[in-house]
Design a protein around this motif. Sequence first.
Motif, mmCIF file in Angstrom:
data_model
loop_
_atom_site.group_PDB
_atom_site.id
_atom_site.type_symbol
_atom_site.label_atom_id
_atom_site.label_comp_id
_atom_site.label_asym_id
_atom_site.label_seq_id
_atom_site.Cartn_x
_atom_site.Cartn_y
_atom_site.Cartn_z
ATOM 1 N N ASN A 18 45.055 -21.896 -74.366
ATOM 2 C CA ASN A 18 46.063 -21.091 -73.667
ATOM 3 C C ASN A 18 47.277 -20.812 -74.538
ATOM 4 O O ASN A 18 47.649 -21.645 -75.373
ATOM 5 C CB ASN A 18 46.551 -21.834 -72.418
ATOM 6 C CG ASN A 18 45.516 -21.896 -71.325
ATOM 7 O OD1 ASN A 18 44.837 -20.912 -71.042
ATOM 8 N ND2 ASN A 18 45.380 -23.049 -70.685
ATOM 9 N N ARG A 23 45.707 -22.461 -64.616
ATOM 10 C CA ARG A 23 45.476 -22.497 -66.066
ATOM 11 C C ARG A 23 46.817 -22.691 -66.743
ATOM 12 O O ARG A 23 47.673 -21.808 -66.730
ATOM 13 C CB ARG A 23 44.784 -21.209 -66.522
ATOM 14 C CG ARG A 23 44.470 -21.158 -68.004
ATOM 15 C CD ARG A 23 43.511 -20.029 -68.352
ATOM 16 N NE ARG A 23 43.996 -18.714 -67.952
ATOM 17 C CZ ARG A 23 44.904 -17.994 -68.616
ATOM 18 N NH1 ARG A 23 45.447 -18.470 -69.720
ATOM 19 N NH2 ARG A 23 45.258 -16.804 -68.160
ATOM 20 N N GLY A 41 42.110 -25.503 -67.968
ATOM 21 C CA GLY A 41 42.012 -24.719 -66.745
ATOM 22 C C GLY A 41 41.274 -25.540 -65.707
ATOM 23 O O GLY A 41 40.292 -26.227 -66.025
ATOM 24 N N PRO A 48 40.976 -17.893 -72.985
ATOM 25 C CA PRO A 48 41.417 -17.671 -71.598
ATOM 26 C C PRO A 48 40.552 -16.678 -70.828
ATOM 27 O O PRO A 48 40.303 -16.868 -69.636
ATOM 28 C CB PRO A 48 42.855 -17.159 -71.762
ATOM 29 C CG PRO A 48 43.326 -17.808 -73.010
ATOM 30 C CD PRO A 48 42.127 -17.854 -73.923
#
Length: 329
Positions: free
Chosen positions: A174, A193, A198, A227
Amino acid sequence: MSPSIYNPFTRLNFSNRTCFLTGQALTSEEEKVQVFPAWLMSRYHLEDKVIKLLDENYVGYKDLKVPCAASVNEQYLIPLENTVANAFDQGYEAVRELDETILFQWAGKLLYGIIFNEMQAGIRQQHAQGEGFNISQALIHKFSHLHLMLQSINLPLTFEDFKPFSLFLFKVNNPENEFAYRDEINTLTFSIRVQDFGLIICLQDNGANRRYHKELLEQVSGDTLHPIQFEEICARVFYSAYLFNRLPEYDVLPVGDEIYIESMPLRGMSSKPTFDDWMGKTYGQVLENFWKKWGLLLFEIIKNPDHPMSFLFTRDGQKISAASIDLPL
């Protein structure tokens, strides 16, 4: 004597004078706790941001609160928040080490807090129109069972040989300080997330969605995801939660000072499959919503409705590595 279980849905009691978790009377309507905990709002600068409710109105994250006895907050909720905050601070490895039930309690308390506010808004709106409050029996069934399970926070409540939820946790690459949150109240599905992970939880399915996605989980086990790959898994889980066509039933068995919850078989008397048929076009619409950040449109995603676009697998089923994805994080 067994401790007493509280069910606010028996009389649709969503008063600010009653503790949301225990049902005990409060001395003031100011006795409340934040739905999104202060540590989470501070860490991701949510204090001045808004979230959209079912009635299409926006409300500030900081304005979402539930009535809660100070003693309940101090004895049960603050320790729960501290445990989760500490793990979130450290990231994926620490979160993975947490008991899954703690994550379920934390996510469930947050989502139920939103439900509580939605119920209050619905009651106010219908009363203002001179109508009695109306809600489907299926939703009452789901919400009341979630509230029952949440009382594992403050009561000696044991899930007997089952988990009421499906939990999915992934390591994700992320961007720093990103906060991505979603929920679907009708299916009681939650995702977040943040940091380097996540998390997705289906809060009322007795593990059915995790079993449904068993092959997928085996294929990505141990991977660090881009992501967009995590959001694709979110879309798959949120859609399968929509296809899940059972309302789990439970037996509540007080034994001495303990309360045992037993799950009834999901199949029940029905010969119908537990999940409705997967439709590529409908799934593509869900996926478009989860991929908004990257600007991918529905016509691109379902150019071939039988094989919607994927950043997890190639058309011939080969796994796509996160490093090969040429998109911004």
